[in-house]
Write an enzyme that holds these catalytic residues in place. Sequence first.
Site, PDB file in Angstrom:
ATOM      1  N   LYS A  40       9.084   3.622  40.717  1.00  0.00           N
ATOM      2  CA  LYS A  40       7.865   3.229  39.974  1.00  0.00           C
ATOM      3  C   LYS A  40       8.714   1.721  39.784  1.00  0.00           C
ATOM      4  O   LYS A  40       9.537   1.873  38.925  1.00  0.00           O
ATOM      5  CB  LYS A  40       7.077   3.770  39.851  1.00  0.00           C
ATOM      6  CG  LYS A  40       7.909   4.331  38.194  1.00  0.00           C
ATOM      7  CD  LYS A  40       7.113   5.756  37.766  1.00  0.00           C
ATOM      8  CE  LYS A  40       7.629   6.047  35.936  1.00  0.00           C
ATOM      9  NZ  LYS A  40       6.875   7.384  36.052  1.00  0.00           N
ATOM     10  N   ARG A 136      -3.331  13.045  29.603  1.00  0.00           N
ATOM     11  CA  ARG A 136      -3.532  11.347  30.111  1.00  0.00           C
ATOM     12  C   ARG A 136      -4.253  12.005  31.505  1.00  0.00           C
ATOM     13  O   ARG A 136      -5.071  11.768  31.696  1.00  0.00           O
ATOM     14  CB  ARG A 136      -2.117  11.097  29.825  1.00  0.00           C
ATOM     15  CG  ARG A 136      -2.125   9.647  30.439  1.00  0.00           C
ATOM     16  CD  ARG A 136      -0.763   9.286  30.231  1.00  0.00           C
ATOM     17  NE  ARG A 136       0.037   9.271  31.133  1.00  0.00           N
ATOM     18  CZ  ARG A 136       0.946   9.308  31.603  1.00  0.00           C
ATOM     19  NH1 ARG A 136       1.333   8.075  30.745  1.00  0.00           N
ATOM     20  NH2 ARG A 136       2.288  10.068  31.937  1.00  0.00           N
ATOM     21  N   TYR A 264       9.373 -23.470  18.127  1.00  0.00           N
ATOM     22  CA  TYR A 264       7.058 -23.301  17.868  1.00  0.00           C
ATOM     23  C   TYR A 264       7.053 -22.782  16.661  1.00  0.00           C
ATOM     24  O   TYR A 264       7.702 -21.703  16.455  1.00  0.00           O
ATOM     25  CB  TYR A 264       7.239 -22.553  19.319  1.00  0.00           C
ATOM     26  CG  TYR A 264       6.901 -23.247  20.186  1.00  0.00           C
ATOM     27  CD1 TYR A 264       5.997 -24.844  20.854  1.00  0.00           C
ATOM     28  CD2 TYR A 264       7.803 -22.895  21.370  1.00  0.00           C
ATOM     29  CE1 TYR A 264       5.620 -25.183  22.228  1.00  0.00           C
ATOM     30  CE2 TYR A 264       7.918 -23.674  23.107  1.00  0.00           C
ATOM     31  CZ  TYR A 264       6.580 -24.668  22.662  1.00  0.00           C
ATOM     32  OH  TYR A 264       6.677 -25.547  24.557  1.00  0.00           O
ATOM     33  N   MET A 312       8.659 -20.400  26.706  1.00  0.00           N
ATOM     34  CA  MET A 312       9.295 -19.810  28.448  1.00  0.00           C
ATOM     35  C   MET A 312      10.380 -19.692  28.653  1.00  0.00           C
ATOM     36  O   MET A 312      10.734 -18.828  29.279  1.00  0.00           O
ATOM     37  CB  MET A 312       8.361 -20.392  29.024  1.00  0.00           C
ATOM     38  CG  MET A 312       7.661 -20.069  30.297  1.00  0.00           C
ATOM     39  SD  MET A 312       6.696 -21.111  31.014  1.00  0.00           S
ATOM     40  CE  MET A 312       5.385 -20.943  29.991  1.00  0.00           C
TER      41      MET A 312
HETATM   42  C1  LIG Z   1       7.574   7.891  35.287  1.00  0.00           C
HETATM   43  C2  LIG Z   1       8.243   9.394  34.954  1.00  0.00           C
HETATM   44  C3  LIG Z   1       8.767   9.839  35.185  1.00  0.00           C
HETATM   45  C4  LIG Z   1      10.082   9.735  34.657  1.00  0.00           C
HETATM   46  O1  LIG Z   1      10.154   9.527  33.061  1.00  0.00           O
HETATM   47  P1  LIG Z   1      11.733   8.565  32.160  1.00  0.00           P
HETATM   48  O2  LIG Z   1      10.926   8.810  31.006  1.00  0.00           O
HETATM   49  O3  LIG Z   1      11.595   7.305  32.885  1.00  0.00           O
HETATM   50  O4  LIG Z   1      13.139  10.029  32.851  1.00  0.00           O
HETATM   51  C5  LIG Z   1       8.571  11.616  35.120  1.00  0.00           C
HETATM   52  N1  LIG Z   1       7.591  11.759  35.671  1.00  0.00           N
HETATM   53  C6  LIG Z   1       6.510  11.029  35.635  1.00  0.00           C
HETATM   54  C7  LIG Z   1       5.395  11.680  35.521  1.00  0.00           C
HETATM   55  C8  LIG Z   1       6.026  10.012  35.353  1.00  0.00           C
HETATM   56  O5  LIG Z   1       5.619   9.157  35.091  1.00  0.00           O
END
Ligand SMILES: *Cc1c(COP(=O)(O)O)cnc(C)c1O
Length: 367
Positions: A40, A136, A264, A312
Amino acid sequence: MLALSKMRRAELRIDLSALRHNAEIARRAAGERKILAAVKADGYGHGMSTVAQALRESVDGLMVATLGEGEVLRQAGVTQRIIVLQGVMGQAEARRAAQRFLEPVFHHVSQIDAVGTVGFGLPLTIWIKLDSGMHRVGFTPSEFHDAYTRLSRLRGVRPNPAVLTHFARADEPDRHPTERQIQVFNTSLDTLDSFAGETSLCNSAGLLAFPEAGGDWVRPGIMLYGGNPFVTGTAADHGLRPVMTLTTRLIAIRHVAHGEAVGYGGRFVAPEAMPVGVAAIGYGDGYPRHAPDGTPILVNGQRAAVIGRVSMDLVTIDLRGITAQVGDEIECWGTQLPIDEVAASSGTISYELMCQMSGRVHRMVTD
Ligand SMILES: *Cc1c(COP(=O)(O)O)cnc(C)c1O
């Protein structure tokens, strides 16, 4: 002047051999279990399709957050199983998922209500998320039995849906919260009359630290990219190698007088006459703007410190005691400087730095 302009830009090197090496470490830890690689958020900033192709022989499936990400992978020719964590909302999305053989996660009753009862054109393989303690997403243990039963009887859904849960604190030294989650997961499955689906519990930290968690699938993300999955120690402790290396060049060296302020807001005031390096990278490239004075950065392999506010396009570097020339290579993080150190200094985690890489950075992928 093409060569010079090319020389000056920030560059992100993606080392696919390191990615496969890390997948091998995940494979060893997984034992008999199958691996869903988390790709992802553009493969944690490494390039989703690039990562997917590179891991084709190393993992058993892929995991994305959104339906759109899954569709992009299918368009890129990925044929492996793809789990979609946010699942689908409504008939139309469920049909899109079925058509592309994407496997949505159902985590909330509103999704069941919205999906309808008339099927999806093609059979849909689904996953059901149980909230074992992260609070969650996912069905609570008390909702779980009904949700599972309803979903597994839904027209168009393949029999025996898989069940997953996610750990909130497997990265911490205290093992109890995760042990409790494993227990809640197992007792919730026991409430089903005859469960015959697949299961999945572990993220990277769970995979490395909780072999007893079991399950049919593990879901590593950060470890594949060479980030440390734990709040303590280092990625190298687990034999993991950094996949991304972010470099740029020194484009100027200044000599500032005692008492002069740099950049800055004048955050850094020179405590003595000193050389200051200017590197061609900033938050517009994905370098963290909140990096404080003292954040490590490598100049020609020598460890130096960021001073003054990150802007930036530029960062300024304390060059006292450093041998440097304009044009020298700067490593922000990567093979010689763990991304976790820069993240910790900047009050964040490697995940965020990786995901934050901007499209402006020139990418170079090596096999
Ligand atoms: C992103 C995610 C993972 C991977 O987690 P890591 O800490 O990067 O290994 C596994 N399960 C779910 C549900 C996630 O959202």
